[in-house]
Every structure is written in C-alpha cells, then in structure tokens.
Design an enzyme around this catalytic site. Structure first.
Site: not given
Ligand code: SAH
Length: 438
Positions: A35, A57, A172
């Site tokens: 990641d 991402k 987050m």
C-alpha cells in the site's frame, strides 16, 4: 501445494518501527502487494526477482478494489507463491486486513498475521502524547473518522463516543475533523478538552497541532496539516507540553541530501538522521575503477618499490583489492614504506592489514610531500597510486628529490545522475536547481 499469504504490518512510517518478522518475510517473499503508507526503504531487501505490486491509490486513477486484491492473493497462493500483503501500521487496525483474512480463510488458503506498530499509538507517542496515563486516561478508543457524522447512515454512535471515559484516537479524520468535533461536542464532550492532530507521525516531516476540541479543526486547517494524520481527544493531549521530544531534535523538519559516493554516504546519513534530519542519499559521484597495463605491471612488481603513496580511501581499497585479486596480500609490502594522505586512507589500508608508516597532519598532497622529507627516495622507485583527476604536486616533489616515480590510475570519479524518485523527494527549489544543470 498452496503458498502462504502473510498479512504484514509495516509500522507507521519510521523505518525503524517495522518488525523483524516483517523484514524477514519481505526478504523471502515471491510476491509483495503493498500500500501507499509503507515506510521508505521497506522493500529494499526484497529479493531482486520478487514481484512487487503496488495496490494502493494513485491520484486520478481508480484504486485497485478490495475484492480484486483478495482475489489476487488467493490466485497467487494457489499458484504456490509465497505472498506478503504489506500494509501501513497494523494490518488489523483499519487496514481491511480482517476482510482479506476472511477471504483467505473461506478459500482455504493458509495465512499468517504479523502485527505492526499502529499509527494511533505511534504518532501520538512521537508527539509526546501517551494514549493512556494512570492519572488521565484508563481507556483508549480507536475510531474511524472516515465517515461524515452528518450522514444519517453513520455506523458510529457519537453519543457513546462522546461519553467514552478515556482517550479517543481518530484515524482518517482530518478532512472531516470539523464535523466530527462538532458531533462530539453536541453529544456532550467538553469543547475545552485538550486535543491534538499529528500528521505524518514518526516521519521526518511529522507536524503536530494542539488545541481544544472546540478549536482543533480550525487550527489544523490553518496550519495546513495534510493526511495521513491522527487526532487525539483527551486529557493526555495536554502532556505534550511536558513530553515533546521528536520534534525537538536539532535537525527535525530539515531534509539533507547526502551527495557522497554510495559507499561512504550511509554513515553520514545515519548521523544526520540521529539528529532528526531526513537524509536523502543521492550520490552525485560514482567511483569507476580503471584497469590498465601500467597498473598491472605496478601490482605485479609491487616489491620493487621502496615507497608507496596512496592519496584517498578509495585508492587504498582498490590497491589492496587489486593485490588480493592477484593472489597477493599485505606481505608483498613488507619492505615498502607506505604513505597515506590522511587518517581515512590509513584506516582503509588497516582494513587489509596494512599499517601506514607516514600520515601527514593535513590531508593534502603538499603536506604528504613534506611529511616524506626524511624518507630516502633518491635513486629509488616510488609508486603513486591515485585517482585519474589528481594534481601532480606529489610526483613532481618526489622526482625533484631524485626518485624514479611511477604514477598509476586506480579509478576515476564520474558524475552520477540523481534517480527520479530521489528528485521527486526533494523540494521544488532544489529540484529546479538540479535540473538547470547547476
Ligand atoms: N493500518 C493502519 C491504519 C490505516 S488507515 C495503522 O494501523 O496505522 C490510514 C490512517 O491511518 C490514516 O488516515 C491516518 O489516520 C492513520 N495514519 C497512518 N499513518 C500515519 C502516520 N504516519 N501519522 C499519522 N497518522 C497515520
């Protein structure tokens, strides 16, 4: 037979906070799926033939879906590969490791879990905030701030969280921080309670903002804090005033590019890191060994020289290695006076069991010529082994005293281009300067 999948935590960012088990598995894996938030250099010791796949991402591109990741893990394991699934922090704390483990269990694939140091504990710790404390917090809750509390379908019970008797650590949540703080205050948490946001925790660029629950969102926005960040809400956030340490180190927040040749860069980089700097190893030069007939002849007949002069640590190492490659060693220099230009060169010679007889006070050719004043050279053979681009001060001085001097080139220094990823890591100003050709 099926391979094993290892769900591995890589820690919060400081390369020193990855576990030994994680490093061992990375070094052995056939395939590594990783990641975005893994520490710099975590994959450096992967096998050269390992298949490294980024599944995080990318800006402007759709992320690889969770189902697809789980499916890939299963397929690779069924093909007999040993697979490391590497995630930031701990794989089972907001890492979707639980879902991947479920998929593997359902498919009958053997798996192991390697816990990691989670950001919700480590980032506060590096900010000087213990998440529990005997006097201030007997419990800690890890909470996802991913959900907008204004959404009716929010899975979180904000009233219960507001009443939670201990520290809240929000993951987050920077983007939603204002709404979250509002929801907690509405539900009864005091707006005066101490709070802190720690961005890029445990990394050289760590930044922390402190305030109260009522104003922390505004303060974090004003400071321009960017994800990844954790927010701490609770009395313990006050302890930072007393316990701040990481951001106090003298070079914290600074990036230093170490341009020495690779072989010598690491020690300097380690010392800079210990002082808090981000050290970017970007060798600007490379040592290119040179072979030649002259060098061959000199090494073959090394016993015939009464004096050997070495003018750099690189030269010392290359000369010694050249002797060894020809099946010889320190004994070939038994009858030779060995002169080293400085302590670094002498130390390099010592690694090969060769003690320098002459070392000048200052590491320059003039000083070495001076230090050799009492060494008889008239009519004798002298070998000066050095870099291609050296000055002639030393050979000239020795020839003037009647020596028969052979000068051989051991290596040349070449300019090395910075790799693009290193350039990307540099500040825009530094990058522009480099690209302008200096
Ligand atoms: N499994 C991870 C968390 C993944 S969720 C762990 O155990 O740490 C991603 C969130 O983790 C980020 O949005 C941020 O809230 C937090 N995070 C990860 N790395 C961080 C860091 N270095 N500093 C602060 N927060 C971090």
């Amino acid at each position: 037979m099926s391979g094993t999948v290892y769900l591995v935590g890589a820690g919060p960012g400081d390369p020193g906070l990855i576990t030994r088990r994680a490093l061992d598995l990375i070094a052995e894996a056939d395939v590594i799926l990783y990641d975005r938030l893994i520490p710099a250099g975590a994959l450096d010791n992967a096998r050269p033939d390992a298949d490294l796949r980024y599944v995080g991402k990318r800006p402007g591109e759709p992320a690889v879906g969770q189902d697809e990741i789980s499916r890939t893990l299963i397929e690779l394991a069924r093909a007999g590969r040993s697979v490391v699934r590497l995630k930031g922090g701990d794989p089972f704390v907001f890492g979707r490791g639980g879902e991947e483990a479920q998929a593997l269990a359902e498919a009958g694939i053997p798996f192991e879990v390697v816990p990691g140091v989670t950001a919700g504990v480590a980032a506060p710790a590096y900010a000087g905030i213990p998440v529990t404390h005997r006097d201030d917090a007997s419990a800690v809750a890890f909470v996802t701030g991913h959900e907008d509390p204004d959404k009716p379908e929010s899975a979180l019970d904000w009233t219960a969280l507001a009443a939670f008797p201990g520290t809240l650590v929000l993951y987050m949540g920077v983007r939603n921080l204002e709404a979250i703080a509002e929801a907690l205050i509405q539900a009864g948490r005091s707006a005066d309670q101490p709070a802190a946001v720690v961005a890029h925790g445990t990394r050289p660029e760590q930044r922390t903002v402190t305030g109260a629950l009522g104003d922390i969102a505004a303060k974090a926005a004003e400071a321009g804090l960017e994800p990844p960040a954790v927010t701490i809400v609770g009395e313990v956030a006050r302890l930072r005033d007393e316990l701040i340490w990481f951001e106090r180190r003298p070079l914290h927040g600074r990036s230093v590019v170490v341009t020495r040749a690779r072989a010598q860069a690491s020690e300097l980089a380690a010392r800079l890191r210990a002082l808090g700097a981000e050290a970017i190893e970007a060798p600007a030069i490379r040592i290119q060994p040179r072979e030649s007939e002259e060098l061959d002849r000199a090494l073959e007949g090394i016993e015939d020289y009464s004096l050997l002069c070495l003018t750099s640590p690189n030269g010392a190492a290359l000369l010694a290695e050249g002797l060894m490659r020809r099946g010889r060693d320190a004994r070939s220099l038994a009858g030779t006076v060995v002169a080293a230009i400085g302590p670094g060169t002498a130390a390099e010679l010592a690694r090969f069991g060769i003690g320098a007889d002459v070392i000048p006070e200052r590491s320059v050719a003039e000083a070495l010529a001076e230090a050799l004043q009492d060494t008889p050279v008239d009519g004798r053979r002298v070998l000066v082994a050095r870099a291609a681009e050296a000055r002639d001060v030393l050979p000239d001085a020795l020839r003037e005293r009647g020596a028969e001097v052979d000068v051989v080139t051991l290596y040349e220094t070449r300019a090395e281009r910075l790799p693009e990823d290193r350039l990307d890591a540099a500040s825009p100003t530094a990058r522009a300067w480099y690209r302008s050709g200096r």
